[in-house]
Design a protein around this motif. Structure first.
Motif, PDB file in Angstrom:
ATOM      1  N   ALA A 103       6.841  12.105  -0.738  1.00  0.00           N
ATOM      2  CA  ALA A 103       5.773  11.270  -1.314  1.00  0.00           C
ATOM      3  C   ALA A 103       4.728  12.159  -1.997  1.00  0.00           C
ATOM      4  CB  ALA A 103       5.118  10.426  -0.225  1.00  0.00           C
ATOM      5  N   VAL A 104       4.456  13.313  -1.407  1.00  0.00           N
ATOM      6  CA  VAL A 104       3.504  14.248  -2.023  1.00  0.00           C
ATOM      7  C   VAL A 104       4.088  14.759  -3.346  1.00  0.00           C
ATOM      8  CG1 VAL A 104       2.351  16.482  -1.765  1.00  0.00           C
ATOM      9  CG2 VAL A 104       2.483  14.913   0.176  1.00  0.00           C
ATOM     10  N   ASP A 105       5.358  15.173  -3.304  1.00  0.00           N
ATOM     11  CA  ASP A 105       5.998  15.688  -4.534  1.00  0.00           C
ATOM     12  C   ASP A 105       6.006  14.646  -5.639  1.00  0.00           C
ATOM     13  OD1 ASP A 105       6.609  18.045  -3.284  1.00  0.00           O
ATOM     14  OD2 ASP A 105       8.709  17.547  -2.875  1.00  0.00           O
ATOM     15  N   LEU A 106       6.248  13.380  -5.266  1.00  0.00           N
ATOM     16  CA  LEU A 106       6.428  12.325  -6.277  1.00  0.00           C
ATOM     17  C   LEU A 106       5.134  11.580  -6.571  1.00  0.00           C
ATOM     18  CD1 LEU A 106       9.808  10.876  -4.884  1.00  0.00           C
ATOM     19  CD2 LEU A 106       9.535  12.496  -6.771  1.00  0.00           C
ATOM     20  N   ASN A 107       4.054  12.035  -5.926  1.00  0.00           N
ATOM     21  CA  ASN A 107       2.733  11.423  -6.136  1.00  0.00           C
ATOM     22  C   ASN A 107       2.732   9.916  -5.856  1.00  0.00           C
ATOM     23  OD1 ASN A 107       0.037  11.483  -6.700  1.00  0.00           O
ATOM     24  ND2 ASN A 107       0.318  11.144  -8.908  1.00  0.00           N
ATOM     25  N   THR A 108       3.289   9.570  -4.708  1.00  0.00           N
ATOM     26  CA  THR A 108       3.303   8.159  -4.297  1.00  0.00           C
ATOM     27  C   THR A 108       2.953   8.077  -2.809  1.00  0.00           C
ATOM     28  OG1 THR A 108       4.647   6.148  -4.282  1.00  0.00           O
ATOM     29  CG2 THR A 108       5.833   8.193  -3.917  1.00  0.00           C
ATOM     30  N   GLY A 109       3.192   6.926  -2.185  1.00  0.00           N
ATOM     31  CA  GLY A 109       2.833   6.777  -0.774  1.00  0.00           C
ATOM     32  C   GLY A 109       4.039   6.375   0.067  1.00  0.00           C
ATOM     33  N   VAL A 110       3.845   6.324   1.374  1.00  0.00           N
ATOM     34  CA  VAL A 110       4.935   5.935   2.285  1.00  0.00           C
ATOM     35  C   VAL A 110       4.481   4.751   3.135  1.00  0.00           C
ATOM     36  CG1 VAL A 110       6.521   6.683   4.100  1.00  0.00           C
ATOM     37  CG2 VAL A 110       5.525   8.374   2.564  1.00  0.00           C
ATOM     38  N   LEU A 111       5.328   3.745   3.241  1.00  0.00           N
ATOM     39  CA  LEU A 111       5.088   2.632   4.169  1.00  0.00           C
ATOM     40  C   LEU A 111       6.003   2.881   5.365  1.00  0.00           C
ATOM     41  CD1 LEU A 111       5.262  -0.088   1.404  1.00  0.00           C
ATOM     42  CD2 LEU A 111       3.211   0.519   2.685  1.00  0.00           C
ATOM     43  N   THR A 112       5.424   3.172   6.515  1.00  0.00           N
ATOM     44  CA  THR A 112       6.253   3.547   7.663  1.00  0.00           C
ATOM     45  C   THR A 112       6.509   2.353   8.585  1.00  0.00           C
ATOM     46  OG1 THR A 112       4.255   4.218   8.802  1.00  0.00           O
ATOM     47  CG2 THR A 112       5.548   5.963   7.781  1.00  0.00           C
ATOM     48  N   ASP A 113       7.636   2.433   9.296  1.00  0.00           N
ATOM     49  CA  ASP A 113       7.933   1.514  10.380  1.00  0.00           C
ATOM     50  C   ASP A 113       7.954   0.050   9.929  1.00  0.00           C
ATOM     51  OD1 ASP A 113       8.725   1.600  12.951  1.00  0.00           O
ATOM     52  OD2 ASP A 113       6.738   1.392  13.823  1.00  0.00           O
ATOM     53  N   VAL A 114       8.590  -0.173   8.793  1.00  0.00           N
ATOM     54  CA  VAL A 114       8.596  -1.515   8.186  1.00  0.00           C
ATOM     55  C   VAL A 114       9.553  -2.427   8.963  1.00  0.00           C
ATOM     56  CG1 VAL A 114       9.288  -2.753   6.090  1.00  0.00           C
ATOM     57  CG2 VAL A 114       7.990  -0.613   5.917  1.00  0.00           C
ATOM     58  N   SER A 115       9.087  -3.642   9.270  1.00  0.00           N
ATOM     59  CA  SER A 115       9.940  -4.558  10.034  1.00  0.00           C
ATOM     60  C   SER A 115      10.424  -5.737   9.188  1.00  0.00           C
ATOM     61  CB  SER A 115       9.186  -5.078  11.259  1.00  0.00           C
ATOM     62  OG  SER A 115       7.988  -5.680  10.861  1.00  0.00           O
ATOM     63  N   ALA A 116       9.849  -5.920   8.007  1.00  0.00           N
ATOM     64  CA  ALA A 116      10.352  -6.932   7.060  1.00  0.00           C
ATOM     65  C   ALA A 116       9.931  -6.490   5.665  1.00  0.00           C
ATOM     66  CB  ALA A 116       9.790  -8.315   7.374  1.00  0.00           C
ATOM     67  N   LEU A 117      10.707  -6.902   4.672  1.00  0.00           N
ATOM     68  CA  LEU A 117      10.389  -6.439   3.316  1.00  0.00           C
ATOM     69  C   LEU A 117      10.789  -7.506   2.312  1.00  0.00           C
ATOM     70  CD1 LEU A 117      10.815  -2.824   2.253  1.00  0.00           C
ATOM     71  CD2 LEU A 117      11.796  -4.523   0.775  1.00  0.00           C
ATOM     72  N   GLU A 118       9.897  -7.823   1.386  1.00  0.00           N
ATOM     73  CA  GLU A 118      10.266  -8.778   0.337  1.00  0.00           C
ATOM     74  C   GLU A 118       9.859  -8.209  -1.017  1.00  0.00           C
ATOM     75  OE1 GLU A 118       8.075 -12.508   0.555  1.00  0.00           O
ATOM     76  OE2 GLU A 118       6.484 -11.489   1.650  1.00  0.00           O
ATOM     77  N   VAL A 119      10.571  -8.651  -2.036  1.00  0.00           N
ATOM     78  CA  VAL A 119      10.259  -8.195  -3.388  1.00  0.00           C
ATOM     79  C   VAL A 119       9.839  -9.412  -4.194  1.00  0.00           C
ATOM     80  CG1 VAL A 119      11.187  -7.123  -5.473  1.00  0.00           C
ATOM     81  CG2 VAL A 119      11.929  -6.323  -3.212  1.00  0.00           C
ATOM     82  N   ILE A 120       8.612  -9.359  -4.736  1.00  0.00           N
ATOM     83  CA  ILE A 120       8.144 -10.460  -5.579  1.00  0.00           C
ATOM     84  C   ILE A 120       7.817  -9.850  -6.936  1.00  0.00           C
ATOM     85  CG2 ILE A 120       6.376 -12.245  -5.918  1.00  0.00           C
ATOM     86  CD1 ILE A 120       6.174 -12.446  -2.886  1.00  0.00           C
ATOM     87  N   GLY A 121       8.564 -10.277  -7.961  1.00  0.00           N
ATOM     88  CA  GLY A 121       8.443  -9.620  -9.264  1.00  0.00           C
ATOM     89  C   GLY A 121       8.879  -8.181  -9.091  1.00  0.00           C
ATOM     90  N   ASN A 122       7.975  -7.240  -9.445  1.00  0.00           N
ATOM     91  CA  ASN A 122       8.313  -5.820  -9.263  1.00  0.00           C
ATOM     92  C   ASN A 122       7.660  -5.243  -8.034  1.00  0.00           C
ATOM     93  OD1 ASN A 122      10.025  -5.349 -11.354  1.00  0.00           O
ATOM     94  ND2 ASN A 122       8.366  -5.045 -12.844  1.00  0.00           N
ATOM     95  N   GLU A 123       6.982  -6.113  -7.290  1.00  0.00           N
ATOM     96  CA  GLU A 123       6.193  -5.609  -6.168  1.00  0.00           C
ATOM     97  C   GLU A 123       6.986  -5.665  -4.859  1.00  0.00           C
ATOM     98  OE1 GLU A 123       1.827  -5.153  -5.946  1.00  0.00           O
ATOM     99  OE2 GLU A 123       2.094  -7.269  -5.413  1.00  0.00           O
ATOM    100  N   VAL A 124       6.953  -4.564  -4.137  1.00  0.00           N
ATOM    101  CA  VAL A 124       7.615  -4.508  -2.825  1.00  0.00           C
ATOM    102  C   VAL A 124       6.547  -4.739  -1.763  1.00  0.00           C
ATOM    103  CG1 VAL A 124       8.881  -3.040  -1.204  1.00  0.00           C
ATOM    104  CG2 VAL A 124       9.309  -2.843  -3.674  1.00  0.00           C
ATOM    105  N   ILE A 125       6.728  -5.782  -0.963  1.00  0.00           N
ATOM    106  CA  ILE A 125       5.728  -6.101   0.062  1.00  0.00           C
ATOM    107  C   ILE A 125       6.348  -5.837   1.431  1.00  0.00           C
ATOM    108  CG2 ILE A 125       4.230  -7.910   1.003  1.00  0.00           C
ATOM    109  CD1 ILE A 125       4.631  -9.229  -1.874  1.00  0.00           C
TER     110      ILE A 125
END
Ligand SMILES: Cc1cc2nc3c(=O)[nH]c(=O)nc-3n(C[C@H](O)[C@H](O)[C@H](O)COP(=O)(O)OP(=O)(O)OC[C@H]3O[C@@H](n4cnc5c(N)ncnc54)[C@H](O)[C@@H]3O)c2cc1C
Length: 337
Positions: A103-125
């Motif tokens: 995440a540091v190399d790619l200049n982004t963030g990490v969402l840890t320990d995810v228990s559910a995930l949905e994609v709305i449009g281009n957004e990952v929630i």
């Protein structure tokens, strides 16, 4: 959505949540699996069987042992050239470190320990527990790609299809390692409570059987530990019959009854088995935060007012030294073991 899934393994032994991550990635669109290590043919084959369209294999003797520097450089280079929307990892000690570094190399963030995930449009929630599981939050990552580590057993494991294959691509290894692995020793971490479907846990109550006479010459503490061993032997028998793992409360760990790697709770492991049997555990909040997401909780306790009964679907008020062997025997008969 273009997803990369990192398959985590230790010397070929795959973390099962890797396949759960593959199943999740598959449901979102195009899917490439990433495998690192040496002699990766078996893992590559399994990745296809569990749904990968493509496997990117960094197969190199220099990657035989996990070291975060070469793994992170190689993975960051893959991500930069492939431009995925999402990179998924199973949550493990290794991947927490690896995901953070890329995440540091790619200049982004990490969402840890995810228990559910949905994609709305281009957004990952992502949905994940916070504050020791007291609250559930929905979070998004403003950087791209989105990096997420998924909680074990939170997503369904896909069915393996032995007839499936796909494109295996060898990727270049970046070997800027600052460390080397000189050997291994067996550690307590061999206990994998996170992936267990059944957990039988013991608390301070496992040493409370005054009728058990310890061998002569033991002082009070030695006698307590000896009684706890007899108690945990019963817990182990039940766990073995059910094909489960052995958990413990902190009181049992602190008293020296069982190693820390078995501890469930705020300062131990957070577990999500299908069945959790708590034996001689009072149900302090710090224990409950570690196991309250179990699908079915059974409590065995002498004290009908013990808070664990509020968490349990089924409760038995009684002495665990009688109830646990009786349960083991009943399951043995029922399961034909
Ligand atoms: C910062 C912090 C972090 C903590 N983290 C954790 C954690 O990660 N995990 C954790 O577990 N705790 C944790 N604790 C400790 C927690 O508060 C409790 O002290 C602990 O969980 C109690 O363990 P227990 O239920 O085994 O013991 P007790 O509370 O002593 O309960 C023993 C139970 O056994 C029953 N019993 C006794 N004999 C028998 C018998 N023969 N048959 C059946 N039942 C019997 C008793 O009725 C009693 O309910 C933490 C505490 C703090 C302050």
């Amino acid at each position: 959505m273009k997803t990369l899934v990192y398959i985590d393994h230790f010397k070929g032994e795959i973390q099962p949540a890797s396949w759960e991550a593959l199943g999740l990635g598959k449901s979102l669109g195009s899917l490439s699996a990433i495998v690192f290590g040496s002699d990766l043919d078996a893992i590559t084959k399994a990745a296809f069987e569990y749904g990968a369209d493509e496997v990117l294999a960094a197969d190199d003797a220099g990657l035989a042992d996990f070291r975060v520097e070469p793994y992170a450089s190689t993975l960051s280079a893959i991500a930069s050239s492939r431009s995925p929307d999402l990179i998924l990892f199973p949550t493990t000690t290794r991947t927490r470190e690896l995901a953070a570094m890329i995440a540091v190399d790619l200049n982004t963030g990490v969402l840890t320990d995810v228990s559910a995930l949905e994609v709305i449009g281009n957004e990952v929630i992502a949905t994940r527990p916070i504050y020791e599981g007291k609250l559930i939050e929905k979070a998004v990552c403003s950087g791209k790609p989105v990096i997420a580590t998924i909680r074990a057993r939170a997503f369904p494991k896909p069915e393996a299809d032995g007839s499936k294959s796909g494109t295996a691509t060898k990727v270049e290894v970046k070997s800027d390692a600052l460390t080397e692995v000189t050997g291994y020793s067996t550690s307590e971490s061999a206990v994998n409570l996170g992936d267990a479907g059944v957990i039988v846990s013991g608390g301070r109550g496992v040493s409370n059987n005054p009728s058990l006479q310890p061998p002569a010459g033991m002082d009070e503490k030695q006698a307590e530990l000896w009684r706890a061993q007899q108690g945990f032997a019963l817990i182990t028998d039940l766990a073995n019959v059910l094909g489960g793992a052995i958990g413990a409360s902190r009181a049992a760990v602190d008293a020296g009854y069982i190693p820390y790697s078995h501890q469930v709770g705020q300062t131990g492991k957070v577990v999500t088995p299908d069945l959790y049997i708590a034996c001689g555990i009072s149900g302090a909040i710090q224990h409950l935060v570690g196991m309250r997401n179990a699908k079915l909780v059974v409590a065995i306790n002498k004290d009908s007012d013990a808070p664990i009964f509020k968490q349990a679907r089924y409760g038995v008020v009684g002495d665990l030294f009688q109830i646990v062997p009786a349960l083991t025997e009943a399951f043995r008969k029922k399961l034909g073991k």
